[in-house]
Design an enzyme around this catalytic site. Structure first.
Site, mmCIF file in Angstrom:
data_model
loop_
_atom_site.group_PDB
_atom_site.id
_atom_site.type_symbol
_atom_site.label_atom_id
_atom_site.label_comp_id
_atom_site.label_asym_id
_atom_site.label_seq_id
_atom_site.Cartn_x
_atom_site.Cartn_y
_atom_site.Cartn_z
ATOM 1 N N SER A 142 -8.155 -2.385 -3.232
ATOM 2 C CA SER A 142 -8.839 -1.267 -3.402
ATOM 3 C C SER A 142 -9.843 -0.883 -4.299
ATOM 4 O O SER A 142 -10.895 -0.501 -4.243
ATOM 5 C CB SER A 142 -7.668 0.015 -3.526
ATOM 6 O OG SER A 142 -7.003 0.209 -2.418
ATOM 7 N N TYR A 196 -3.347 -0.901 7.919
ATOM 8 C CA TYR A 196 -4.021 -2.022 8.542
ATOM 9 C C TYR A 196 -4.513 -1.931 10.137
ATOM 10 O O TYR A 196 -3.630 -1.408 10.828
ATOM 11 C CB TYR A 196 -3.828 -3.414 8.056
ATOM 12 C CG TYR A 196 -3.554 -3.590 6.686
ATOM 13 C CD1 TYR A 196 -4.926 -3.807 5.744
ATOM 14 C CD2 TYR A 196 -2.382 -3.887 5.895
ATOM 15 C CE1 TYR A 196 -4.757 -4.010 4.384
ATOM 16 C CE2 TYR A 196 -2.395 -4.084 4.520
ATOM 17 C CZ TYR A 196 -3.640 -4.276 3.813
ATOM 18 O OH TYR A 196 -3.658 -4.190 2.437
ATOM 19 N N GLN A 252 -0.620 2.520 -5.870
ATOM 20 C CA GLN A 252 -2.117 2.837 -5.914
ATOM 21 C C GLN A 252 -2.775 2.314 -7.051
ATOM 22 O O GLN A 252 -3.948 1.581 -6.746
ATOM 23 C CB GLN A 252 -2.393 4.051 -5.507
ATOM 24 C CG GLN A 252 -2.489 4.411 -4.016
ATOM 25 C CD GLN A 252 -2.903 5.799 -3.492
ATOM 26 O OE1 GLN A 252 -2.901 6.725 -4.506
ATOM 27 N NE2 GLN A 252 -2.829 6.036 -2.435
ATOM 28 N N ASP A 279 -3.543 -1.557 -7.383
ATOM 29 C CA ASP A 279 -4.107 -2.150 -6.184
ATOM 30 C C ASP A 279 -5.362 -2.690 -6.271
ATOM 31 O O ASP A 279 -6.485 -2.021 -6.349
ATOM 32 C CB ASP A 279 -3.912 -0.973 -5.071
ATOM 33 C CG ASP A 279 -4.326 -1.829 -3.635
ATOM 34 O OD1 ASP A 279 -4.988 -2.912 -3.598
ATOM 35 O OD2 ASP A 279 -4.493 -0.766 -2.722
ATOM 36 N N ARG A 331 0.752 -1.155 0.076
ATOM 37 C CA ARG A 331 0.008 -0.041 0.133
ATOM 38 C C ARG A 331 0.951 1.171 -0.055
ATOM 39 O O ARG A 331 0.790 1.968 1.081
ATOM 40 C CB ARG A 331 -1.027 -0.055 1.272
ATOM 41 C CG ARG A 331 -2.120 -0.318 0.917
ATOM 42 C CD ARG A 331 -2.885 -1.831 0.792
ATOM 43 N NE ARG A 331 -3.937 -1.814 -0.090
ATOM 44 C CZ ARG A 331 -5.080 -2.056 0.627
ATOM 45 N NH1 ARG A 331 -5.211 -1.949 1.945
ATOM 46 N NH2 ARG A 331 -6.131 -2.247 0.024
HETATM 47 P P1 NAD Z 1 -9.476 -3.830 5.268
HETATM 48 O O1 NAD Z 1 -10.146 -4.508 4.232
HETATM 49 O O2 NAD Z 1 -7.976 -4.641 6.014
HETATM 50 O O3 NAD Z 1 -10.096 -3.713 6.690
HETATM 51 C C1 NAD Z 1 -11.542 -3.017 6.534
HETATM 52 C C2 NAD Z 1 -11.609 -2.099 7.710
HETATM 53 O O4 NAD Z 1 -11.941 -2.720 8.983
HETATM 54 C C3 NAD Z 1 -10.264 -1.244 8.013
HETATM 55 O O5 NAD Z 1 -10.451 -0.032 8.309
HETATM 56 C C4 NAD Z 1 -9.987 -1.796 9.703
HETATM 57 O O6 NAD Z 1 -9.204 -0.729 10.486
HETATM 58 C C5 NAD Z 1 -11.452 -2.394 10.061
HETATM 59 N N1 NAD Z 1 -11.395 -3.081 11.240
HETATM 60 C C6 NAD Z 1 -10.593 -4.046 11.525
HETATM 61 N N2 NAD Z 1 -10.755 -4.587 12.665
HETATM 62 C C7 NAD Z 1 -11.887 -3.847 12.985
HETATM 63 C C8 NAD Z 1 -12.548 -3.828 14.259
HETATM 64 N N3 NAD Z 1 -12.569 -4.888 15.263
HETATM 65 N N4 NAD Z 1 -13.554 -3.120 14.596
HETATM 66 C C9 NAD Z 1 -14.089 -2.195 13.612
HETATM 67 N N5 NAD Z 1 -13.186 -1.898 12.599
HETATM 68 C C10 NAD Z 1 -12.422 -2.995 12.235
HETATM 69 O O7 NAD Z 1 -8.781 -2.241 5.114
HETATM 70 P P2 NAD Z 1 -8.574 -1.646 3.648
HETATM 71 O O8 NAD Z 1 -9.718 -1.329 3.077
HETATM 72 O O9 NAD Z 1 -7.542 -2.803 2.940
HETATM 73 O O10 NAD Z 1 -7.785 -0.399 4.269
HETATM 74 C C11 NAD Z 1 -6.777 -0.415 5.037
HETATM 75 C C12 NAD Z 1 -5.833 0.930 5.165
HETATM 76 O O11 NAD Z 1 -5.038 0.856 3.802
HETATM 77 C C13 NAD Z 1 -6.673 2.295 5.017
HETATM 78 O O12 NAD Z 1 -5.923 2.931 5.814
HETATM 79 C C14 NAD Z 1 -6.643 2.633 3.505
HETATM 80 O O13 NAD Z 1 -6.861 3.821 3.572
HETATM 81 C C15 NAD Z 1 -5.240 2.323 3.399
HETATM 82 N N6 NAD Z 1 -4.901 2.027 1.823
HETATM 83 C C16 NAD Z 1 -3.803 2.636 1.260
HETATM 84 C C17 NAD Z 1 -3.615 2.413 -0.104
HETATM 85 C C18 NAD Z 1 -2.287 2.886 -0.647
HETATM 86 O O14 NAD Z 1 -1.783 4.011 -0.168
HETATM 87 N N7 NAD Z 1 -1.819 2.434 -1.774
HETATM 88 C C19 NAD Z 1 -4.455 1.878 -0.927
HETATM 89 C C20 NAD Z 1 -5.539 1.024 -0.441
HETATM 90 C C21 NAD Z 1 -5.862 1.431 1.024
#
Ligand code: NAD
Length: 370
Positions: A132, A226, A126, A129, A121
């Protein structure tokens, strides 16, 4: 360089790993592309569309034979890859922890398996990905499906026959899918609240016009943006928070995941029992074990008058858009490392080491080697 686009064989998989747009782009880079006959049909792309873009259409064996790079949405069954060239790349969503036997088989075949879901990430990746691009669509679809299952309207309506009140929607887990779920529920006119365990999401929730529901001390940020697993004490605190909030909700969308682990359980049967009959819960984590007690993949479960839904493969319910974005992710990845002089693109260590599972007959990925 020959690129092969495989037809998906997994039940319920409707997506395809290339589009006419990306086929044209690969050809512009100097590659030849062959597409397995019928690969795009369930994503509304006919063989003729691929052909018009410059691809050759052929049966599986011919597509695989001599291919330098195989593109697929899910990892293909190793038994259906006869004739694959040693050293060929396979770029797909390979589910390395869930499909470990397949990864071992890819190693034994001598191919280089690249797990696109292990893409780091980082800013420059991006556009590559798949997590995403697919989660964003899944978050949208969860709200749309919950709305169509709900026997009431989302927006407040003032009519001559009286007022319909706005639905209250609660989004649990505010990653990519959760943010899109908030935005979609807001656009449909619901009153939206949301929660997460990463504190930085509070600002993101507010910026989308929703209410952040957080409890003090309920913070569990892991690495790479994460979440980490909650301690037992934190779990009890979260259960208290959810119990206080959920009984007033009409729609609940759960999206919580923790990398490499089963999905955390967020909603118990006892909490469901406090919700109003007719409320709808969409469990986006149902395929990873579920955030909601009693949710079952691809089934509508009714508990205490509350409908619980969840697809085992939500992006596959939006095959055309999901395929278009998945295909662009793959193209952006290959294009970034394209080298006209080399036999195949040349990956750098930051991305290569993260996504490469197998090489020269061995498992080489640190996450699998432990
Ligand atoms: P994910 O699919 O792994 O999880 C979904 C959400 O569930 C997350 O926000 C996580 O914090 C939340 N979660 C986990 N346990 C929980 C609990 N017990 N109670 C409530 N919520 C809970 O997450 P994702 O969509 O893959 O995103 C993870 C991070 O990566 C985010 O900060 C996102 O902005 C970031 N991201 C960065 C890039 C990049 O820079 N290339 C790309 C995509 C996502």
């Amino acid at each position: 360089m020959k690129i092969a686009v495989l037809k998906e064989t997994a039940a319920g998989e409707t997506r395809v790993a290339a589009s006419p747009e990306t086929v044209k782009k690969y050809i512009a880079l100097g590659a030849s592309v062959s597409v397995e006959s019928g690969a795009g049909l369930s994503a509304s792309i006919g063989d003729a569309d691929f052909e018009a873009a410059g691809a050759a259409i052929a049966h599986r064996d011919a597509v695989i034979k001599d291919a330098d790079i195989l593109l697929s949405v899910q990892g293909p069954d190793p038994k259906k890859m006869a004739g694959v060239k040693k050293g060929a790349w396979l770029a797909a969503s390979l589910d390395p922890f869930g499909q470990r036997e397949r990864v071992d088989a890819y190693a034994a075949m001598g191919i280089e398996a690249l797990a696109m879901e292990f893409m780091p990430r980082i800013t420059r990746a991006q556009s590559m990905d798949i997590l995403s691009s697919q989660s964003n669509l899944a978050g949208y679809k969860a709200v749309i499906d919950a709305a169509s299952t709900y026997g009431r309207a989302f927006p407040m309506m003032m009519t001559a026959a009286g007022t319909v009140s706005a639905a209250k929607a609660f989004i649990m887990g505010v990653g990519v899918a959760g943010l899109q779920a908030i935005a979609t529920a807001r656009r449909l006119g619901a009153q939206v609240s949301a929660t997460d365990v990463r504190p930085e999401t509070a600002e993101q929730i507010a910026s989308l016009g929703a209410k952040a529901v957080f409890a003090e001390g309920l913070e569990a940020s892991g690495t790479g943006g994460y979440a980490a697993e909650l301690t037992d004490e934190q779990k009890a605190k979260q259960a208290e928070l959810i119990s206080a909030h959920i009984s007033k909700q009409d729609i609940v969308i759960t999206t919580a995941l923790i990398p490499g682990r089963a999905a955390p359980r967020l909603v118990s049967d006892a909490q469901i029992a406090t919700m109003k009959p007719g409320s709808v819960i969409f469990d986006l984590a149902v395929a990873q074990g579920g955030n909601v007690e009693g949710s079952e993949p691809d089934k509508l479960v009714e508990k205490h008058g509350v409908k619980i839904i969840g697809h085992s493969n939500t992006p596959a319910h939006m095959a055309a858009d999901a395929s278009a974005l998945f295909s662009r992710n793959l193209f952006n990845f290959l294009n970034a490392f394209w080298d006209k002089e080399a036999v195949k693109p040349v990956l750098d260590a930051e991305i290569g080491d993260a996504i490469r599972l197998t090489q020269d007959g061995k498992i080489v990925n640190q996450r699998l080697l432990g």
